[in-house]
Design an enzyme around this catalytic site. Sequence first.
Site, PDB file in Angstrom:
ATOM      1  N   ASP A 130      -6.050  -2.565   0.360  1.00 21.38           N
ATOM      2  CA  ASP A 130      -6.934  -2.593   0.016  1.00 21.38           C
ATOM      3  C   ASP A 130      -7.031  -2.875  -1.888  1.00 21.38           C
ATOM      4  OD1 ASP A 130     -10.432  -3.853  -0.095  1.00 21.38           O
ATOM      5  OD2 ASP A 130     -10.449  -0.968  -0.219  1.00 21.38           O
ATOM      6  N   TYR A 131      -6.331  -4.330  -2.060  1.00 22.44           N
ATOM      7  CA  TYR A 131      -5.843  -3.981  -3.269  1.00 22.44           C
ATOM      8  C   TYR A 131      -6.476  -6.310  -3.082  1.00 22.44           C
ATOM      9  CZ  TYR A 131      -3.137  -0.807  -5.119  1.00 22.44           C
ATOM     10  OH  TYR A 131      -2.209   0.563  -5.799  1.00 22.44           O
TER      11      TYR A 131
END
Length: 830
Positions: free
Chosen positions: A507-508
Site C-alpha cells: 500500500d505504498y
Amino acid sequence: MKTPSSSFNVALSGVLALLAVMLGAAGLWLAVLGGTWYYLCAALALLWVGILLIRHAALALWVYAALLLGTLAWSLWEVGLDWWPLAARLGFLFLLGLLLVSPWTLRSLHSDGSHFVNGAGHMGRDARRRRGGWALGGVLAVCALPLLVSMTRDVHQIEGSLPVAQALISDVPNGTSHLPAGEWHAYGRTGYGQRYSPLDQITPANVSQLQEAWRFQTGDMRGQPGDPVETTYEVTPLKVGNRLYLCTPHQLVIALDATTGAEAWRYDPKIQGALALQHLTCRGLSYQPPRAVDASATPATADASAGRDPVLPVAASQGTVSENCPHGMLFMPTADARLIALNPDDGAVCATFGGGTGQIDLMQHMPHPRAGSYYSTSPVVVTQKLVIVGGTVLDNVSTKEQSGVIRAFDIDTGALVWNWDSGNPEATAPIADGQTYTANSPNSWSISSVDEALGMVYVPMGNQPPDQWGGRRSAAVEKYSSSVVALDLATGKVRWVFQTVHHDLWDYDVPSQPSLVDLTIDGAVVPALVQPTKQGELFVLDRRTGTPVNPVVEVPAPQGAAAGDHTAPSQPRTALSFNPPQLQGRDMWGATMFDQLACRIVFHRLRYEGRFTPPSTQGSLIYPGNFGVFNWGSVAVDPQRQIAFTTPTYLAFVSTLVLRPDDSALMVQADGPPKGALPALNENFGAPFAVRLGPFVSPLGFPCTAPPWGYVAGADLANGKIVWKHRNGTVRDLAPVPLPFRMGVPNLGGPIMTAGGVAFLSGTLDYYVRGYDVSSGEQLWESRLPAGGQATPMTYTGADGRQYLLVVAGGHGSTHTKAGDSVIAYALPQ
C-alpha cells in the site's frame, strides 16, 4: 514477632518473585526465538534478590547492584545515550533500586525477629547492611549520570542551515503571474503544488507575536449516521479577492470574509444517503479565474444522473442558479461522485456547466456503480481549458471496484475531452456510449500538479486493490501502479512515467502532490518535480522527461511472496531519502521493560527482512508502514532558496494475510459486519487472501518502535542533502496522562513556507499549530488548537493589509484526534 519492616520485606519479596517468574518465562521465549538473553538473566537475578530478601540477607543489595550495573552496560551497548530507549530499559529497575535503599527495606535486612545478645554480631550485620546500601546507592548514582546526560542531548538531531535564496528563479508558474501575492488559488497555492507564499510580513523575528484574529465554527462535526471511521477535516481553504472558500467533510461549501471571518454564503449539495464510504473528506475546492467562454465548445449531456440508482440530485434544480458565472467558478467534488460548479460570488450553481445541470456525474461509464464507492476526495486540477479529475476507490474491499480513470472535461461546458485509464492506457479518446472503463485499475486519490507551459499534468498513482496481493495484475497495472505519470494536457497520452515502487505489495501508493520547481543544477536551470513517497524517498525528476535529477539506484529487495504472487527483485532508492534504518531487536520500545519485552517477542515472531518485506500469513512487519513517511500533506518547497520543508513520520505496521475459503465469508471484521452501507474493509472479496492490518504497538498501546516518531526536516533540493532534522511534537494528546513530553509524534497534514523565512505546520497528533525558522528548523511559536489540526494551513493578506495564517482544526477519524469544526486565523497585532 514480625516487625512492620519485616512484613514489608516479605511483600516485596513476593512481588519480586512474581515479576521474576513472568520476566523469566517471557525472557526464555525471547531467547528461544533468537533474541537477547538479557531478560532471562535479569529474571534470575530478581528471583535471587527476592530469596535473599526473604532471608533478610544484606547480600540482596549487592546482587541487585550487580543487576543494575549490568543493565546499564547492556542498555548503553544497545542504545547509547538516547534518552527514551535508555529510560525504558533502566526506569523500572532504577525505581525499584530506590525502594531497596529506602529505610523500610534496609531495616528489614537486620531485623529477623530475633533478639541480639551479641553486640558484635549486631554491629557486624549492621555494617554489612550499610556497605550494601552504599554500594547500591553508588550504582544508582552511576545509572543516574547517563540518564541525566541523555536528557541534555538529542542523538537523532541534525543541525545545519539551509542556503539563502537563489537568483532569477520565479516563484509562480508560467501563465499564472496574475496571481496576487496575498492570495491562494489552488490546494498548493498554484498548480505547481509548492505550498509556498511570497508573503514576508511574518518573519522569524516577529512570529512569536502571532495571536488569534478570528475564529469560525462551521457547524459540521463527524459522528453523524453513516459516517465511516475515516471522517476527516483535511481541507486547505482557497483565498480569492477578500473571500475564503472551504468545504467540510459532509460536503458543505462555505465562503467567509477573509479579514473578519464572517460567513458570506454556504452551499449544501444535498448528498444522497446510504453511501458505501471508506473515507468521508474534502481536501479542498478548485478555482477557475474569470475568462472568456469558448462558444465553440461542445456541451455535456444534460442527463447528469443517467444509469444511477437511486437517481442523483441535480445541482441546477436545487437552490439558486446562476446562468453565467462572470467571476470564475469554484469546483466541488462530492461524496456521491458529482463535480459541481459554483459561482464564487454567492454560491449559486453555474448552470452552463454540465449541459444545464451545473454538475458532472463522475460515475458515468464506471464498471460496478455503487454509491459512495468512488469519488474525488481531493481538489481537481484546473487549467485554462480543462478540469482534470481523479478519484478514490474502495481499498481492499473486492476485486470488482470502480476504475481509476483520469478524466479531462471542458472547463466551460463539462464535456468529456479525454480519459486516461491506466488499465487501458492507449485509449484516451472519449469513451463511447455503452462502454465502461477498466474495473479495478490503479487510481489517483491524491492531488495532481500541472505545468501548462510544458503541457503536462502530473498524476500521483495508487495501487490496484488488493494492495497486499498482486498475483493477477496486468502488464499495464504493473507499469503504472505506485508511479507518478505525466499526461499530455491536449490528448491525455502518457508523456512519461516514473515508478516509485515495483509490484507494490505494501500500500505504498504515491500519496503526495508532486511539487514543481526550477532548480539550478551545475549552473543550468532544470524544470524539476519533487515527489515524496510513503517509503521516505524524495525523488527529484526532470519534469520534462521523468529523468532523475538526483541519483536513483535499484536496491535488492526481500523475496518470497504469498502463494500465487511474486516480488520485484529490486526497488528504487534515491540520494535524497528519509528511509529509516532497518529495525533490530534493540530498536523495540515500550513504556516499561515489560512491554518492551513483549514487543521484542512479537518482533522475532513476525517476518521481517527490512523494507519491502512481503506480506505473509505468518504476519509481516512493514516499516515504514502504509501511514507513510510522507502522506497526502506532501512537502513545502521554496522556489527561491530551492529547498524543501518536510515532515517525515516513522511508524511500523503489521500486515497478515488471511486465507479466504470463498468470495463471501467475512474474515477480518473484528466488530462484526459493517453497519448500513459501509463496506467490509480489507476483506478482498475475489482474491485468495483477506488482510489484517494494524500498527505495531505494545500491550499498553505504545508504538513498539522507539521514538522519535515524527520530525521536521530541511532539505537542499539542488544537492540532494538533508541539512537539518529535529524531533517535533509532544505526546500531550496521545498519552493516558497529558504530559507534554517532546518525543516527536506523527504528522498527517502538510506544511507551508513563506518568503518571510517561516514555515507552519498544524498536522501533528498533538493539538498545536507551530511556526519554524526555515533556515535552522528551530521552533519559534506555537498555539494550542481546540481539536486535531490534520490539514495543511495556508496564508494570505487581508483587506487590512495584514498577513494571516489560516488553520483548520476539525480532527481526523483514523488518527482518533479530537473532533472539531474550527477555522482559525492568526495575525500580528495591529
